[in-house]
Design a protein around this motif. Sequence first.
Motif, PDB file in Angstrom:
ATOM      1  N   LEU A 100       0.840  -1.202   0.000  1.00  0.00           N
ATOM      2  CA  LEU A 100       0.000   0.000   0.000  1.00  0.00           C
ATOM      3  C   LEU A 100       0.873   1.249   0.000  1.00  0.00           C
ATOM      4  N   ALA A 101       1.910   1.243   0.821  1.00  0.00           N
ATOM      5  CA  ALA A 101       2.843   2.385   0.864  1.00  0.00           C
ATOM      6  C   ALA A 101       3.578   2.532  -0.464  1.00  0.00           C
ATOM      7  N   GLY A 102       3.999   1.408  -1.045  1.00  0.00           N
ATOM      8  CA  GLY A 102       4.669   1.447  -2.342  1.00  0.00           C
ATOM      9  C   GLY A 102       3.753   1.979  -3.434  1.00  0.00           C
ATOM     10  N   THR A 103       2.480   1.601  -3.366  1.00  0.00           N
ATOM     11  CA  THR A 103       1.514   2.087  -4.350  1.00  0.00           C
ATOM     12  C   THR A 103       1.308   3.593  -4.193  1.00  0.00           C
ATOM     13  N   ALA A 104       1.292   4.066  -2.973  1.00  0.00           N
ATOM     14  CA  ALA A 104       1.197   5.515  -2.750  1.00  0.00           C
ATOM     15  C   ALA A 104       2.416   6.211  -3.362  1.00  0.00           C
ATOM     16  N   ALA A 105       3.599   5.626  -3.166  1.00  0.00           N
ATOM     17  CA  ALA A 105       4.832   6.230  -3.690  1.00  0.00           C
ATOM     18  C   ALA A 105       4.833   6.261  -5.220  1.00  0.00           C
ATOM     19  N   ILE A 106       4.458   5.154  -5.870  1.00  0.00           N
ATOM     20  CA  ILE A 106       4.459   5.140  -7.332  1.00  0.00           C
ATOM     21  C   ILE A 106       3.386   6.083  -7.870  1.00  0.00           C
ATOM     22  N   THR A 107       2.293   6.218  -7.158  1.00  0.00           N
ATOM     23  CA  THR A 107       1.228   7.127  -7.583  1.00  0.00           C
ATOM     24  C   THR A 107       1.731   8.568  -7.575  1.00  0.00           C
ATOM     25  N   VAL A 108       2.415   8.951  -6.510  1.00  0.00           N
ATOM     26  CA  VAL A 108       2.991  10.301  -6.428  1.00  0.00           C
ATOM     27  C   VAL A 108       4.035  10.483  -7.528  1.00  0.00           C
ATOM     28  N   SER A 109       4.881   9.478  -7.724  1.00  0.00           N
ATOM     29  CA  SER A 109       5.901   9.529  -8.769  1.00  0.00           C
ATOM     30  C   SER A 109       5.269   9.741 -10.144  1.00  0.00           C
ATOM     31  N   GLN A 110       4.221   9.001 -10.425  1.00  0.00           N
ATOM     32  CA  GLN A 110       3.534   9.139 -11.712  1.00  0.00           C
ATOM     33  C   GLN A 110       2.853  10.501 -11.850  1.00  0.00           C
ATOM     34  N   MET A 111       2.256  10.978 -10.771  1.00  0.00           N
ATOM     35  CA  MET A 111       1.593  12.289 -10.833  1.00  0.00           C
ATOM     36  C   MET A 111       2.598  13.398 -11.131  1.00  0.00           C
ATOM     37  N   ILE A 112       3.755  13.339 -10.489  1.00  0.00           N
ATOM     38  CA  ILE A 112       4.794  14.346 -10.734  1.00  0.00           C
ATOM     39  C   ILE A 112       5.265  14.255 -12.176  1.00  0.00           C
ATOM     40  N   GLU A 113       5.552  13.039 -12.631  1.00  0.00           N
ATOM     41  CA  GLU A 113       6.018  12.845 -14.011  1.00  0.00           C
ATOM     42  C   GLU A 113       4.973  13.318 -15.024  1.00  0.00           C
ATOM     43  N   MET A 114       3.704  13.005 -14.794  1.00  0.00           N
ATOM     44  CA  MET A 114       2.651  13.421 -15.730  1.00  0.00           C
ATOM     45  C   MET A 114       2.506  14.937 -15.770  1.00  0.00           C
TER      46      MET A 114
END
Length: 160
Positions: free
Chosen positions: A27-41
């Motif tokens: 769950l924590a990893g999914t939160a991290a990748i979500t933030v990473s993707q949002m920044i990249e997008m």
Amino acid sequence: MKIYPHKKNSAMADLGTAIGVGLLAGLAGTAAITVSQMIEMKITKRKPSNAPVDVVSKVLDVTAVSEEKKPKVSQEVHWAYGTTWGVARGILSLAGLKGWTADLAHFASVWGAALVMLPRLKVAPPIQKEDPKTIGTDILHHAVYAVATGLVYDMITRKK
């Protein structure tokens, strides 16, 4: 890791702990990748991917209620999928892999599954047909996921 200090750990207790902690770490990893993707997008102006909902539609033979609901369903699938992959991190730990070694094996499993599954379901092109920038971005996001999941897993299971 002892769950009940007054009892010897059993294999089932260890498995249950690995699964439970893995889910929290996932769950924590999914939160991290979500933030990473949002920044990249935001930086690249890339639109969100429909891959999660497209995969579920093909695998389970279901469709989103409407086109407007596709992004919401895609996010729900993304969170469920990422959280569930945390269990693999727990199993790796049970198998004796720890720290960065476990994180690297987890990354290889998660990214490798995507490299095989998405093209096979015709949701994404095979890696050899992707441009280097797209591949690099995908590696970065999956690395963020694996490292965050591993750090949380190790933090929770750390012995004092």
